[in-house]
Design an enzyme around this catalytic site. Sequence first.
Site, PDB file in Angstrom:
ATOM      1  N   HIS A   1      48.749  39.750  36.591  1.00  0.00           N
ATOM      2  CA  HIS A   1      47.423  40.217  36.157  1.00  0.00           C
ATOM      3  C   HIS A   1      47.458  41.517  35.380  1.00  0.00           C
ATOM      4  O   HIS A   1      46.408  42.061  35.059  1.00  0.00           O
ATOM      5  CB  HIS A   1      46.503  40.432  37.357  1.00  0.00           C
ATOM      6  CG  HIS A   1      46.149  39.196  38.096  1.00  0.00           C
ATOM      7  ND1 HIS A   1      45.063  38.412  37.779  1.00  0.00           N
ATOM      8  CD2 HIS A   1      46.752  38.595  39.139  1.00  0.00           C
ATOM      9  CE1 HIS A   1      44.994  37.389  38.613  1.00  0.00           C
ATOM     10  NE2 HIS A   1      46.019  37.469  39.447  1.00  0.00           N
TER      11      HIS A   1
ATOM     12  N   LYS B   1      32.662  47.960  34.653  1.00  0.00           N
ATOM     13  CA  LYS B   1      34.027  47.617  35.046  1.00  0.00           C
ATOM     14  C   LYS B   1      34.647  48.868  35.644  1.00  0.00           C
ATOM     15  O   LYS B   1      34.058  49.950  35.563  1.00  0.00           O
ATOM     16  CB  LYS B   1      34.838  47.158  33.828  1.00  0.00           C
ATOM     17  CG  LYS B   1      34.699  48.091  32.618  1.00  0.00           C
ATOM     18  CD  LYS B   1      35.414  47.591  31.377  1.00  0.00           C
ATOM     19  CE  LYS B   1      34.677  46.529  30.587  1.00  0.00           C
ATOM     20  NZ  LYS B   1      35.287  45.220  30.606  1.00  0.00           N
ATOM     21  N   ARG B   2      35.844  48.748  36.230  1.00  0.00           N
ATOM     22  CA  ARG B   2      36.521  49.945  36.715  1.00  0.00           C
ATOM     23  C   ARG B   2      36.694  50.947  35.563  1.00  0.00           C
ATOM     24  O   ARG B   2      36.828  50.548  34.402  1.00  0.00           O
ATOM     25  CB  ARG B   2      37.895  49.579  37.308  1.00  0.00           C
ATOM     26  CG  ARG B   2      37.805  48.959  38.678  1.00  0.00           C
ATOM     27  CD  ARG B   2      37.245  49.916  39.707  1.00  0.00           C
ATOM     28  NE  ARG B   2      38.222  50.903  40.081  1.00  0.00           N
ATOM     29  CZ  ARG B   2      38.907  50.903  41.217  1.00  0.00           C
ATOM     30  NH1 ARG B   2      38.705  49.949  42.120  1.00  0.00           N
ATOM     31  NH2 ARG B   2      39.780  51.848  41.487  1.00  0.00           N
TER      32      ARG B   2
ATOM     33  N   LYS C   1      40.390  50.893  29.215  1.00  0.00           N
ATOM     34  CA  LYS C   1      39.127  50.179  29.017  1.00  0.00           C
ATOM     35  C   LYS C   1      38.186  50.942  28.079  1.00  0.00           C
ATOM     36  O   LYS C   1      37.197  50.402  27.612  1.00  0.00           O
ATOM     37  CB  LYS C   1      38.452  49.912  30.359  1.00  0.00           C
ATOM     38  CG  LYS C   1      39.243  48.941  31.254  1.00  0.00           C
ATOM     39  CD  LYS C   1      38.559  48.733  32.598  1.00  0.00           C
ATOM     40  CE  LYS C   1      39.387  47.939  33.594  1.00  0.00           C
ATOM     41  NZ  LYS C   1      39.382  46.485  33.335  1.00  0.00           N
TER      42      LYS C   1
ATOM     43  N   THR D   1      36.974  39.288  32.979  1.00  0.00           N
ATOM     44  CA  THR D   1      36.153  38.173  33.453  1.00  0.00           C
ATOM     45  C   THR D   1      34.680  38.537  33.316  1.00  0.00           C
ATOM     46  O   THR D   1      33.834  37.659  33.157  1.00  0.00           O
ATOM     47  CB  THR D   1      36.471  37.819  34.925  1.00  0.00           C
ATOM     48  OG1 THR D   1      36.555  39.031  35.686  1.00  0.00           O
ATOM     49  CG2 THR D   1      37.780  37.069  35.026  1.00  0.00           C
TER      50      THR D   1
ATOM     51  N   LYS E   1      31.111  36.478  31.985  1.00  0.00           N
ATOM     52  CA  LYS E   1      29.802  36.472  32.662  1.00  0.00           C
ATOM     53  C   LYS E   1      28.695  36.859  31.673  1.00  0.00           C
ATOM     54  O   LYS E   1      27.619  36.249  31.653  1.00  0.00           O
ATOM     55  CB  LYS E   1      29.814  37.433  33.856  1.00  0.00           C
ATOM     56  CG  LYS E   1      30.783  37.001  34.958  1.00  0.00           C
ATOM     57  CD  LYS E   1      31.095  38.116  35.959  1.00  0.00           C
ATOM     58  CE  LYS E   1      32.323  37.738  36.796  1.00  0.00           C
ATOM     59  NZ  LYS E   1      32.868  38.888  37.554  1.00  0.00           N
TER      60      LYS E   1
HETATM   61  C1  26V Z   1      47.653  47.003  41.593  1.00  0.00           C
HETATM   62  C2  26V Z   1      47.713  47.743  42.733  1.00  0.00           C
HETATM   63  C3  26V Z   1      48.849  48.645  42.898  1.00  0.00           C
HETATM   64  C4  26V Z   1      49.097  48.940  44.336  1.00  0.00           C
HETATM   65  C5  26V Z   1      47.844  49.387  45.040  1.00  0.00           C
HETATM   66  C6  26V Z   1      46.741  48.383  44.964  1.00  0.00           C
HETATM   67  C7  26V Z   1      46.707  47.616  43.695  1.00  0.00           C
HETATM   68  C8  26V Z   1      45.671  46.750  43.470  1.00  0.00           C
HETATM   69  C9  26V Z   1      45.625  46.018  42.313  1.00  0.00           C
HETATM   70  C10 26V Z   1      46.608  46.142  41.373  1.00  0.00           C
HETATM   71  C11 26V Z   1      46.627  45.336  40.124  1.00  0.00           C
HETATM   72  C12 26V Z   1      45.325  45.113  39.551  1.00  0.00           C
HETATM   73  C13 26V Z   1      45.444  44.196  38.410  1.00  0.00           C
HETATM   74  C14 26V Z   1      44.113  43.666  37.990  1.00  0.00           C
HETATM   75  O1  26V Z   1      43.106  43.805  38.650  1.00  0.00           O
HETATM   76  N1  26V Z   1      44.135  43.006  36.861  1.00  0.00           N
HETATM   77  C15 26V Z   1      42.936  42.407  36.311  1.00  0.00           C
HETATM   78  O2  26V Z   1      42.966  41.042  36.662  1.00  0.00           O
HETATM   79  C16 26V Z   1      41.831  40.356  36.173  1.00  0.00           C
HETATM   80  C17 26V Z   1      41.907  38.950  36.716  1.00  0.00           C
HETATM   81  O3  26V Z   1      42.988  38.272  36.173  1.00  0.00           O
HETATM   82  C18 26V Z   1      41.810  40.407  34.663  1.00  0.00           C
HETATM   83  O4  26V Z   1      40.652  39.757  34.219  1.00  0.00           O
HETATM   84  C19 26V Z   1      41.812  41.845  34.181  1.00  0.00           C
HETATM   85  O5  26V Z   1      41.926  41.884  32.797  1.00  0.00           O
HETATM   86  C20 26V Z   1      42.973  42.589  34.813  1.00  0.00           C
HETATM   87  O6  26V Z   1      42.893  43.974  34.515  1.00  0.00           O
END
Ligand code: 26V
Length: 801
Positions: A357, A538-539, A544, A646, A650
């Site tokens: 992701h 979004k975050r 972004k 995503t 929406k």
């Molecule tokens: C990384 C970490 C690192 C360790 C601590 C907790 C944590 C939590 C999440 C992540 C990775 C997040 C990646 C993410 O959210 N990617 C998003 O995924 C969406 C669904 O596929 C996508 O639409 C977004 O573009 C993408 O940023």
Amino acid sequence: MGKVLNDLSVTPNLLKAEVLRHLTFTLGKDTPNASLYDWRMALSFAIRDRIVEPWFASTRRTWAEDRKRVYYLSMEFLIGRLLEDACVNLGLREMAEEVMAEFGQDFRAIIEDEPDAALGNGGLGRLAACFMESMATLGCPAYGYGIRYEHGLFRQRFEGGQQVETPEDWLLMRHPWEFERPESQYTIGFKGEMATRDGREVWVPGETVLATAHDTPVVGWQGKWANTLRLWGAKPTTLFDLERFNRGDFAAAAEPEALARTLSRVLYPDDTTYQGKELRLKQEFFLTSAALQDILRRFKAAHSDVRKLPNHVAIQMNDTHPAIAGPELIRLLMDDHGVPFEEAAPIARECLGYTNHTLLPEALERWATFTFGNVLPRHMQIVERIDAWHKDENYHRPHYIGIVKHHEVRMGELAFIMAHKVNGVSALHSELVKKNLFPELNKLHPGRIINQTNGVTPRRWLKMCNRPLSSLITETIGPGWEDDLDRLTALEPHISEKGFRALFDSAKRTNKIALSHWIKDHCGLTVSPDALFDVQVKRIHEYKRQLLNILETIAHWHQIKAAPKGNWVPRVKIFGGKSAPGYFVAKEIIHLINDVARVVNADPETRHLLTVVYPANYNVSMAEHLIPAADLSEQISTAGKEASGTGNMKFMMNGAPTIGTLDGANVEILEQVGAENFFLFGLTAEEVMRRREDPEHSRKAIEASQPLQDVLQMIAEGRFSPDQPDRYHGLVHRVWHHDYFLVASDFDAYHAAQAQVDIAFADRDRWLRMAAMNTARSGFFSSDRTIRSYMKDIWSVTSAL
Ligand code: 26V
């Protein structure tokens, strides 16, 4: 099965009697004393009862037909509220509203009383929730496995415009949707050492905790199928140190309990920068080991030969967070079932799939071998064995490729090597996964990396959140689009009808009026529904580029002030989103947006033309209010950085054209809707790479743009922070000299695209055509399409419906 279970079997009188029964006997409340909370509980239990029937039927059927099951392993499930979603999918929303009105209760107020289940950070967690709903809708036998965090994502407040985090407490009140399963309990080990028993090496953990299951049924469209979301809570193996308690050492007596519970206490809120925290590794193993033990127990209840596991089990790893599933499955096969490594490894790989992701290097998981070996000594051995096995089987593997390198365990490589399929989440992203993230492994395993473009559930993100537009769609093309979203193309011929466009307009206007009231209530600001509602939610992250948005907002304000009598299109700029608590730059951007809002909103000269709104604590429920009322969708990430997005889908579904870059799924949105219905701007992913080679890129871009110079000047002079004029010197300096995300280079193109938006919006008819085309062409972005594709290309499972 197959029939609509509930429309036929529930009458308003029956539902009313059930609500009353729960109020009386489950909650022990009399109607005159019942609070809003009591009514919500009573209705939730009554609705939950209706789900149990299809849930049992689905489970029975899966067993009877010995079906292959999908197991979706995810550290995050960003579910939001469940009551209205359940009502919609059971076809009971109108009835529930009517019944509660008879009790003198406002259905909307009941819905809004439910806290969000915010067990996720953003896109990745919300995708898992949409996938659960689509798997249920499609009759794909599946379990979601996650952690039952006591505290979900923090709540956001603004103090003096700055983000302040407070703990989230969704379980403070009763959670009516789950069933606790104390009988489904597994021991999870950590640390300890290896020992030899009967000539075999075994792991003797130094710490153990219990994982207990909490099941939430997930019902699909029309209640035809229901799956289980199984969330694990941590409990101590030894409850209580009685000896210490009797000695009067009460705090120490409860220590084992407190220690164990920290495992499921809180969701990690930083999804941008990876930090090698031991507790996080423990959480990941806790989820994964509990899930795999549960999967093997279920498999063995019907089968004896574990070598057949891949025929019955498909396990999907949502990013690398559960990537320990490879070694853990091998361990269970070897240590508990006596399967030799050489057989166990290919069995595990056949079962496993891995979804990537993110390409951001700072978010990729790597564990110090010291930490990894300390927390999971047996798995460290197995990881090394996997690495050696892979090297043996691929003797051309370059020396710098591998799972363990430079005293680190690289979870991406581990997940890749242990998965039979690896997928990206949009066409562009999947190509970049091949080209930039795993070029060597891709060469060794051609065809393993595939694309699965994300989707969103149209039940929640259109049917439920946008009733005016949903009704119009049904009146225009008939029912049935909800689970066959490609049918929305049937709207297209109607777009040329003036009457249809007027109805589309009035549906959007209804939503905008509702949002205006919501903004008044939540932010104290008055906005006109005639203005263009421009939304970026979004975050908050540098890539972004909320910064690009707010800089352009300032430029726009500056322009209006230079010609206040001009023919401006009134705009409401809406921002929403949280920053990771330790992400300094993101927090500075939040502060700037709020500072700009304060100054701009107080300007009597421009007030009727420009308002900046930033409601605190953006979450799933807020998205459901904002998205249906949006005119314009901001998807402006630096090309090559947003894996998919995503939210973009929406907005499109809800009839908001995109202003955006060629990034993530924007590329596919543009392809579906056509260039005339999309405001494209900015550098492409390749141009971004080339542009960065010029170390002077930002200075040159700024010097070439008078509007951008003016904006940076105003910020640097303290126009938006008169109480502390130098507040943004660091930020302005970064734009000039360390502009990694190319805000400066894309500024003029973005500014010009926004001018095009104004021109298009001023032409009502043109705008309505664009908006309606976005809805009509959004069928591809249903998560049903995505899940069908996973079922075929990765999981090899078929629908049970
Ligand atoms: C990384 C970490 C690192 C360790 C601590 C907790 C944590 C939590 C999440 C992540 C990775 C997040 C990646 C993410 O959210 N990617 C998003 O995924 C969406 C669904 O596929 C996508 O639409 C977004 O573009 C993408 O940023």
